[in-house]
Write a protein that holds these residues in place. Structure first.
Motif, mmCIF file in Angstrom:
data_model
loop_
_atom_site.group_PDB
_atom_site.id
_atom_site.type_symbol
_atom_site.label_atom_id
_atom_site.label_comp_id
_atom_site.label_asym_id
_atom_site.label_seq_id
_atom_site.Cartn_x
_atom_site.Cartn_y
_atom_site.Cartn_z
ATOM 1 N N MET A 10 0.831 -1.205 0.000
ATOM 2 C CA MET A 10 0.000 0.000 0.000
ATOM 3 C C MET A 10 0.867 1.256 0.000
ATOM 4 O O MET A 10 0.621 2.206 -0.731
ATOM 5 N N ILE A 11 1.897 1.217 0.846
ATOM 6 C CA ILE A 11 2.760 2.400 0.937
ATOM 7 C C ILE A 11 3.385 2.690 -0.419
ATOM 8 O O ILE A 11 3.445 3.837 -0.881
ATOM 9 N N LEU A 12 3.849 1.615 -1.066
ATOM 10 C CA LEU A 12 4.468 1.776 -2.379
ATOM 11 C C LEU A 12 3.479 2.387 -3.363
ATOM 12 O O LEU A 12 3.791 3.344 -4.089
ATOM 13 N N GLU A 13 2.274 1.814 -3.354
ATOM 14 C CA GLU A 13 1.273 2.312 -4.311
ATOM 15 C C GLU A 13 0.966 3.777 -4.056
ATOM 16 O O GLU A 13 0.844 4.576 -4.984
ATOM 17 N N LYS A 14 0.830 4.114 -2.775
ATOM 18 C CA LYS A 14 0.490 5.507 -2.454
ATOM 19 C C LYS A 14 1.560 6.458 -2.962
ATOM 20 O O LYS A 14 1.266 7.497 -3.562
ATOM 21 N N SER A 15 2.808 6.071 -2.733
ATOM 22 C CA SER A 15 3.872 6.974 -3.183
ATOM 23 C C SER A 15 3.860 7.106 -4.700
ATOM 24 O O SER A 15 4.070 8.189 -5.252
ATOM 25 N N GLU A 16 3.579 5.988 -5.371
ATOM 26 C CA GLU A 16 3.505 6.046 -6.834
ATOM 27 C C GLU A 16 2.415 6.997 -7.287
ATOM 28 O O GLU A 16 2.597 7.823 -8.176
ATOM 29 N N LYS A 17 1.256 6.856 -6.633
ATOM 30 C CA LYS A 17 0.132 7.713 -7.013
ATOM 31 C C LYS A 17 0.464 9.182 -6.802
ATOM 32 O O LYS A 17 0.185 10.037 -7.656
ATOM 33 N N ALA A 18 1.068 9.458 -5.662
ATOM 34 C CA ALA A 18 1.398 10.854 -5.368
ATOM 35 C C ALA A 18 2.336 11.421 -6.424
ATOM 36 O O ALA A 18 2.158 12.551 -6.908
ATOM 37 N N LYS A 19 3.313 10.613 -6.804
ATOM 38 C CA LYS A 19 4.253 11.088 -7.840
ATOM 39 C C LYS A 19 3.520 11.388 -9.131
ATOM 40 O O LYS A 19 3.732 12.419 -9.763
ATOM 41 N N LYS A 20 2.641 10.447 -9.494
ATOM 42 C CA LYS A 20 1.924 10.637 -10.768
ATOM 43 C C LYS A 20 1.082 11.898 -10.729
ATOM 44 O O LYS A 20 1.022 12.656 -11.698
ATOM 45 N N LEU A 21 0.415 12.117 -9.594
ATOM 46 C CA LEU A 21 -0.421 13.307 -9.462
ATOM 47 C C LEU A 21 0.388 14.572 -9.646
ATOM 48 O O LEU A 21 -0.025 15.499 -10.353
ATOM 49 N N ARG A 22 1.544 14.586 -9.028
ATOM 50 C CA ARG A 22 2.390 15.769 -9.141
ATOM 51 C C ARG A 22 2.762 16.018 -10.593
ATOM 52 O O ARG A 22 2.698 17.150 -11.091
ATOM 53 N N GLU A 23 3.123 14.943 -11.283
ATOM 54 C CA GLU A 23 3.490 15.089 -12.691
ATOM 55 C C GLU A 23 2.323 15.622 -13.502
ATOM 56 O O GLU A 23 2.470 16.505 -14.337
ATOM 57 N N GLN A 24 1.173 15.033 -13.206
ATOM 58 C CA GLN A 24 -0.020 15.443 -13.959
ATOM 59 C C GLN A 24 -0.325 16.916 -13.778
ATOM 60 O O GLN A 24 -0.653 17.630 -14.726
ATOM 61 N N ARG A 25 -0.201 17.357 -12.546
ATOM 62 C CA ARG A 25 -0.512 18.764 -12.272
ATOM 63 C C ARG A 25 0.395 19.678 -13.081
ATOM 64 O O ARG A 25 -0.059 20.650 -13.675
ATOM 65 N N LYS A 26 1.667 19.324 -13.111
ATOM 66 C CA LYS A 26 2.604 20.157 -13.879
ATOM 67 C C LYS A 26 2.213 20.173 -15.349
ATOM 68 O O LYS A 26 2.183 21.222 -15.986
ATOM 69 N N PHE A 27 1.909 19.004 -15.835
ATOM 70 C CA PHE A 27 1.555 18.900 -17.243
ATOM 71 C C PHE A 27 0.273 19.673 -17.533
ATOM 72 O O PHE A 27 0.172 20.407 -18.528
ATOM 73 N N LYS A 71 -0.927 22.225 -16.041
ATOM 74 C CA LYS A 71 -0.696 23.671 -16.039
ATOM 75 C C LYS A 71 -0.140 24.118 -17.386
ATOM 76 O O LYS A 71 -0.578 25.123 -17.962
ATOM 77 N N LYS A 72 0.810 23.339 -17.889
ATOM 78 C CA LYS A 72 1.398 23.674 -19.196
ATOM 79 C C LYS A 72 0.331 23.722 -20.272
ATOM 80 O O LYS A 72 0.266 24.653 -21.087
ATOM 81 N N VAL A 73 -0.491 22.691 -20.276
ATOM 82 C CA VAL A 73 -1.534 22.618 -21.305
ATOM 83 C C VAL A 73 -2.461 23.816 -21.219
ATOM 84 O O VAL A 73 -2.826 24.429 -22.223
ATOM 85 N N GLN A 74 -2.792 24.177 -19.991
ATOM 86 C CA GLN A 74 -3.710 25.307 -19.803
ATOM 87 C C GLN A 74 -3.129 26.592 -20.411
ATOM 88 O O GLN A 74 -3.810 27.332 -21.136
ATOM 89 N N ILE A 75 -1.858 26.817 -20.119
ATOM 90 C CA ILE A 75 -1.225 28.042 -20.639
ATOM 91 C C ILE A 75 -1.245 28.050 -22.160
ATOM 92 O O ILE A 75 -1.549 29.055 -22.811
ATOM 93 N N GLU A 76 -0.934 26.904 -22.731
ATOM 94 C CA GLU A 76 -0.908 26.832 -24.198
ATOM 95 C C GLU A 76 -2.268 27.148 -24.789
ATOM 96 O O GLU A 76 -2.384 27.885 -25.777
ATOM 97 N N VAL A 77 -3.288 26.591 -24.177
ATOM 98 C CA VAL A 77 -4.633 26.810 -24.713
ATOM 99 C C VAL A 77 -4.994 28.295 -24.661
ATOM 100 O O VAL A 77 -5.534 28.864 -25.623
#
Lengths: 324, 340
Positions: free
Chosen positions: A175-192, A194-200
């Protein structure tokens, strides 16, 4: 255990103790044992060499009574059939993983580096595997099975409660592993995101500007086509035309440019940066709609009295204050 | 235990073809194979019948006083793994070691695993064949017990183990003696009343780094996939004796360093470092406090004085002639240089 060993070369019959290369003795206590006379005699005989003599302890001899060991083994060995003992002696199974990775396996199969934990444990594991694979056919021959049937319930070495604890721990780790993975993915997604929003947003502003210029042109009578009302149909065509036109950019002294690029990379192009190229002209990222649509800016302000952006004067503010 | 006593050497009252049910037992009651239950629901291999158990091997596992929890758990685990093991109370350290032989005789055991703790830190293990046979003393390190959560395997209590040895055991005579000792001690006799008829775990003894490493794996699949059950420990051989807990020394391990010596060496090394640092500091102090000589003459003053001949002073009265040259640059400098 064997302390410093003295070597006496005196006429008194003391047996010389073995392998002491340094003759002689040098210690204050020892001198009291052997009088000066005796030392002088020994020196005269040439047994004491001049120079520093010091005590050397004989290297300890470790017992290794091979004959005794063999005898002992022969004595207490029991000749039991294999079924009673169930022992195998074997090397570990071939290490498939290192072979697959192309690494050279350990040079001598017998010697494993005890400090490399993973390798060592894998070595033991593979040794056990080799034994199991060897012994299974033999066990089958003797009628002993290794699989117990599903309905055979018996007491296990570890209690069920303990196995539950182990299971819980494994699950929690996962569970701990999965949670950390999810958190990382979320962070990446947020950055991405934001970029998309600016472009639009930028794209929208660009389109708006293009539309406005087209409208203005029409208003001023420079173009009498109402193509801009059709929207996106024309723009891809226009864009491709533009690309074709602005494709080659050969100017005078291109060798110099080429050489500089080659030498300094594109970090060396600092001098020609501020020209109004097509790209820089089309770049609307520094477009401020508020300023652009202030409808005339300075001229309008003067004409209209400048109340749009400006703060009213002191008297006016006083009046306003008085009113409220 | 069984409600009625089995007759030795005779046919038990058990019908070999009968099928029985065994229950999950929380108590330490061993599944008795001699009570006939005529339920034909489950498939069970033919039970152990009386009279077949010939290999009467019994191991006495006990310890001296002053052991810590890990050793105690290790002993319990070994007793769990070996159904032919018996327990005994802690032995007083004042008694000599050969008393153990008598204890074993009283308990009718012919092998012994004796754990001795010294200084509440070091654990020594004696393995002996009690009446006359050889015995060995080891230093035990790196103990991990059954209860550790990282050991996820499990096996039947009392099932017979497979024993796996490193080929290095056959190379040296002392290892050969040890191998025989391990085989006789650790292998569960066939048809032992407390044993289970399946073979589902394997003990491995490997020699690495001049020590003997012990591991216990559960056999999950017939293709050889294993999971570790535990316990695990490392044995460092000290001495091999001809007799049980005594007798002439047959083999002494030259690579063994007593834990006391090891700790002492570490302490000495640390002390030596400190002493060295202190000495260096003192030297520094002395150097600083030494009277330094005053240098009024710089020894290196004339290093850069290079004598050269004097040039005559030439005063120019006219400005230099300026020549105009129109240079045609063909290509840039680098190319010109390269061309030249």
């Amino acid at each position: 255990m064997s302390g410093p060993i003295l070597r006496h070369f005196l006429p008194t019959n003391m047996e010389p103790v073995e392998e002491d290369e340094q003759f002689g003795l040098d210690s204050d206590e020892e001198k009291s044992d052997l009088s000066d006379n005796e030392l002088q005699e020994a020196f005269a005989k040439g047994l004491l060499k001049p120079g520093m003599n010091f005590m050397v302890s004989a290297p300890k001899k470790f017992v290794n009574n091979v004959a005794g060991l063999k005898q002992c083994l022969a004595d207490f060995r029991k000749s039991l059939p294999w079924v009673e003992r169930l022992d195998r002696t074997n090397l570990p199974v071939e290490d498939i993983i290192t072979k697959a990775e192309g690494k050279v396996p350990t040079p001598n199969n017998g010697d494993v580096n005890a400090d490399d934990d993973f390798q060592r444990e894998m070595f033991f594991y593979r040794q056990a595997q080799a034994t199991v694979l060897d012994a299974l056919p033999l066990l089958n021959k003797h009628g002993i099975s290794t699989k117990r049937p599903d309905d055979y319930f018996a007491e296990m070495a570890k209690s069920d409660q303990h196995m539950q604890k182990i299971r819980k721990k494994l699950i929690s780790k996962q569970m701990i592993l999965e949670k950390s993975e999810k958190a990382k993915k979320l962070r990446e997604q947020r950055k991405f995101g934001k970029k998309v929003q600016i472009e639009v947003l930028q794209k929208r502003q660009k389109e708006k500007k293009a539309m406005m210029t087209a409208v203005k042109k029409y208003q001023k009578g420079m173009s009498d086509k109402l193509d801009f009302l059709e929207g996106d149909k024309k723009t891809p065509g226009k864009a491709s035309q533009a690309l074709k036109k602005g494709g080659n950019k050969k100017g005078p002294l291109n060798n110099k440019r080429k050489y500089k690029d080659q030498k300094f990379g594109f970090g060396g192009k600092k001098s020609g940066q501020k020209w109004n190229t097509k790209d820089s002209f089309n770049d609307v990222s520094s477009f401020k709609a508020r300023v652009a649509h202030a409808k005339g800016g300075k001229g309008g302000k003067k004409g209209k009295g400048g109340k749009q952006n400006k703060r009213p004067g002191k008297s006016v503010r006083k009046k306003m204050k008085g009113r409220s | 235990m069984a409600a009625f006593k089995r007759k030795r050497g005779g046919q038990g009252p058990v019908d070999k073809k009968s099928k029985k049910v065994k229950f999950v037992a929380d108590e330490t009651e061993a599944p008795s194979e001699n009570e006939p239950e005529k339920k034909n629901e489950v498939t069970v291999p033919a039970p152990v019948s009386a009279g077949k158990w010939t290999n009467k091997e019994r191991v006495l596992i006990f310890s001296s006083r002053g052991i810590n929890f890990r050793t105690r758990h290790l002993m319990q685990d070994l007793r769990t793994m070996m159904p032919h093991a018996k327990a005994d109370t802690k032995m007083d350290r004042k008694d000599k070691l050969f008393v153990i032989n008598e204890v074993c005789e009283m308990k009718n055991c012919n092998k012994c695993l004796f754990f001795e703790a010294k200084k509440k830190q070091d654990l020594y293990m004696w393995i002996a064949n009690t009446p006359h046979g050889p015995s060995a003393k080891f230093l035990v390190q790196n103990i991990h017990t059954l209860a550790e959560l990282k050991m996820t395997g499990n096996c039947l209590k009392g099932s017979r183990p497979l024993l796996s040895f490193d080929p290095k055991f056959d190379k040296d005579p002392h290892f050969a003696v040890l191998k025989e000792l391990f085989i006789q001690t650790f292998s569960t006799p066939r048809y032992h009343p407390k044993s289970q008829p399946f073979v589902d775990h394997v003990f491995t003894f490997t020699i690495a780094d001049k020590r003997i490493w012990f591991r216990n794996y559960q056999i999950i699949e017939e293709d050889g996939s294993l999971v570790e059950i535990g316990p695990r420990f490392v044995l460092n051989l000290i001495k091999l004796f001809q007799g049980s807990f005594g007798g002439p020394t047959l083999y002494e391990n030259p690579d063994f360093k007593s834990p006391n010596m090891h700790r002492r060496e570490i302490r000495l090394a640390a002390a030596a470092k400190v002493r060295e640092r202190q000495m260096v500091k003192e030297l520094h102090k002395i150097k600083k406090s030494e009277a330094k000589e005053d240098l009024d003459k710089d020894v290196t003053a004339d290093v850069f004085v290079t004598p050269a001949e004097e040039k005559p002073v030439h005063i120019e009265t006219e400005p230099p002639q300026f020549k105009e040259k129109k240079k045609k640059l063909c290509g840039f400098k680098r190319q010109r240089m390269a061309r030249r």
